[in-house]
Each structure stands twice: as structure tokens, then as C-alpha cells.
Design a protein around this motif. Structure first.
Motif, PDB file in Angstrom:
ATOM      1  N   UNK A 189      28.962  32.757  29.734  1.00  0.00           N
ATOM      2  CA  UNK A 189      28.757  34.106  29.195  1.00  0.00           C
ATOM      3  C   UNK A 189      29.286  35.163  30.155  1.00  0.00           C
ATOM      4  N   UNK A 190      29.029  34.982  31.446  1.00  0.00           N
ATOM      5  CA  UNK A 190      29.541  35.931  32.436  1.00  0.00           C
ATOM      6  C   UNK A 190      31.059  35.948  32.431  1.00  0.00           C
ATOM      7  N   UNK A 191      31.656  34.758  32.367  1.00  0.00           N
ATOM      8  CA  UNK A 191      33.116  34.678  32.335  1.00  0.00           C
ATOM      9  C   UNK A 191      33.680  35.337  31.083  1.00  0.00           C
ATOM     10  N   UNK A 192      33.029  35.135  29.948  1.00  0.00           N
ATOM     11  CA  UNK A 192      33.479  35.776  28.711  1.00  0.00           C
ATOM     12  C   UNK A 192      33.409  37.292  28.834  1.00  0.00           C
ATOM     13  N   UNK A 193      32.341  37.806  29.438  1.00  0.00           N
ATOM     14  CA  UNK A 193      32.227  39.244  29.647  1.00  0.00           C
ATOM     15  C   UNK A 193      33.336  39.745  30.568  1.00  0.00           C
ATOM     16  N   UNK A 194      33.632  38.990  31.621  1.00  0.00           N
ATOM     17  CA  UNK A 194      34.714  39.382  32.524  1.00  0.00           C
ATOM     18  C   UNK A 194      36.065  39.383  31.814  1.00  0.00           C
ATOM     19  N   UNK A 195      36.290  38.400  30.962  1.00  0.00           N
ATOM     20  CA  UNK A 195      37.546  38.332  30.217  1.00  0.00           C
ATOM     21  C   UNK A 195      37.657  39.537  29.289  1.00  0.00           C
ATOM     22  N   UNK A 196      36.565  39.886  28.592  1.00  0.00           N
ATOM     23  CA  UNK A 196      36.588  41.056  27.710  1.00  0.00           C
ATOM     24  C   UNK A 196      36.890  42.324  28.504  1.00  0.00           C
ATOM     25  N   UNK A 197      36.256  42.455  29.654  1.00  0.00           N
ATOM     26  CA  UNK A 197      36.476  43.632  30.492  1.00  0.00           C
ATOM     27  C   UNK A 197      37.927  43.699  30.968  1.00  0.00           C
ATOM     28  N   UNK A 198      38.468  42.566  31.390  1.00  0.00           N
ATOM     29  CA  UNK A 198      39.863  42.533  31.833  1.00  0.00           C
ATOM     30  C   UNK A 198      40.820  42.861  30.690  1.00  0.00           C
ATOM     31  N   UNK A 199      40.521  42.401  29.491  1.00  0.00           N
ATOM     32  CA  UNK A 199      41.366  42.729  28.333  1.00  0.00           C
ATOM     33  C   UNK A 199      41.338  44.228  28.047  1.00  0.00           C
TER      34      UNK A 199
ATOM     35  N   UNK B 213      44.086  49.386  28.385  1.00  0.00           N
ATOM     36  CA  UNK B 213      44.100  50.741  28.925  1.00  0.00           C
ATOM     37  C   UNK B 213      45.362  50.962  29.767  1.00  0.00           C
ATOM     38  N   UNK B 214      45.708  50.006  30.614  1.00  0.00           N
ATOM     39  CA  UNK B 214      46.922  50.120  31.430  1.00  0.00           C
ATOM     40  C   UNK B 214      48.166  50.177  30.550  1.00  0.00           C
ATOM     41  N   UNK B 215      48.211  49.369  29.521  1.00  0.00           N
ATOM     42  CA  UNK B 215      49.360  49.385  28.618  1.00  0.00           C
ATOM     43  C   UNK B 215      49.509  50.752  27.960  1.00  0.00           C
ATOM     44  N   UNK B 216      48.373  51.283  27.493  1.00  0.00           N
ATOM     45  CA  UNK B 216      48.415  52.590  26.843  1.00  0.00           C
ATOM     46  C   UNK B 216      48.886  53.660  27.824  1.00  0.00           C
ATOM     47  N   UNK B 217      48.372  53.615  29.039  1.00  0.00           N
ATOM     48  CA  UNK B 217      48.781  54.597  30.043  1.00  0.00           C
ATOM     49  C   UNK B 217      50.268  54.451  30.359  1.00  0.00           C
ATOM     50  N   UNK B 218      50.758  53.220  30.460  1.00  0.00           N
ATOM     51  CA  UNK B 218      52.178  52.990  30.736  1.00  0.00           C
ATOM     52  C   UNK B 218      53.044  53.483  29.582  1.00  0.00           C
ATOM     53  N   UNK B 219      52.585  53.264  28.361  1.00  0.00           N
ATOM     54  CA  UNK B 219      53.350  53.730  27.213  1.00  0.00           C
ATOM     55  C   UNK B 219      53.444  55.247  27.206  1.00  0.00           C
TER      56      UNK B 219
END
Length: 104
Positions: free
Chosen positions: A65-75, A80-86
Motif C-alpha cells: 500500500x505504501x509503495x502504491x501511494x508512492x507510485x501515485x505521488x510520483x505519477x 506536473x513536470x510534463x505540464x510545466x515543461x509544455x
């Protein structure tokens, strides 16, 4: 004399056969009593193993569950980074379009 030898052999035969019967009776009694004492111990051992396995499984589920939460946060961060780069790329593209052409 032969009579006494015959009696002695008969007596020895009776003693030996009764010994085998006693050993069989004792063996069957110990076999019937062993499973009771072993089954009590054997019941405790699997229960302890099961509880340890359940604890391991629960801790693994928590880790998952912790890993899934970390994956969601990283996504989210990646999006957010993609949007900022665009946004930055579109701003740069508009700036390049607005530059005057020198060579023409």
C-alpha cells in the motif's frame, strides 16, 4: 532327561512369544498415546507458524500500500513536470516566433 528338555523348550517358547506379544501391546499403546501428545505440540507449532505467516502477509500488504501511494505521488509529480515543461516549451516557441529574422 528328554522330558525335561522338551518342557524347557516349551517354557522358553512361551516366554519368547509372550515377550513379543507384550512388545506389540506396548508399542500399540505408545503409538496411541504419542499422537495425543504430539498432536497437541503439532497443533501449537502450525498455529504459531500461521500467526507468523499472517503477520508477514499483513506487513507485506502494508508495504505494498505504501509503495502504491508512492507510485501515485510520483505519477502526479511526473504529470506536473510534463505540464510545466509544455508550458515552458510553448512560451519559448512563441518567443522564437516573435524574434525578427536577420538574414532575410
Amino acid at each position: 532327561m528328554t522330558r525335561s528338555w522338551v518342557l524347557l523348550f516349551v517354557l522358553m517358547f512361551i516366554v519368547v512369544t509372550s515377550q513379543f506379544e507384550w512388545n506389540e501391546q506396548l508399542g500399540s499403546e505408545t503409538e496411541t498415546s504419542r499422537p495425543l501428545t504430539l498432536s497437541d505440540k503439532e497443533q501449537h507449532i502450525p498455529q504459531a507458524k500461521e500467526s507468523v505467516q499472517e503477520k508477514k502477509i499483513l506487513s507485506q500488504e502494508k508495504n505494498i500500500q505504501k509503495l502504491n501511494e508512492l507510485v501515485r505521488d510520483l505519477r502526479r509529480q511526473l504529470l506536473q513536470c510534463r505540464n510545466e515543461n509544455q508550458v515552458e516549451l510553448t512560451e519559448l516557441a512563441t518567443e522564437v516566433d516573435q524574434l525578427p529574422l536577420r538574414g532575410v
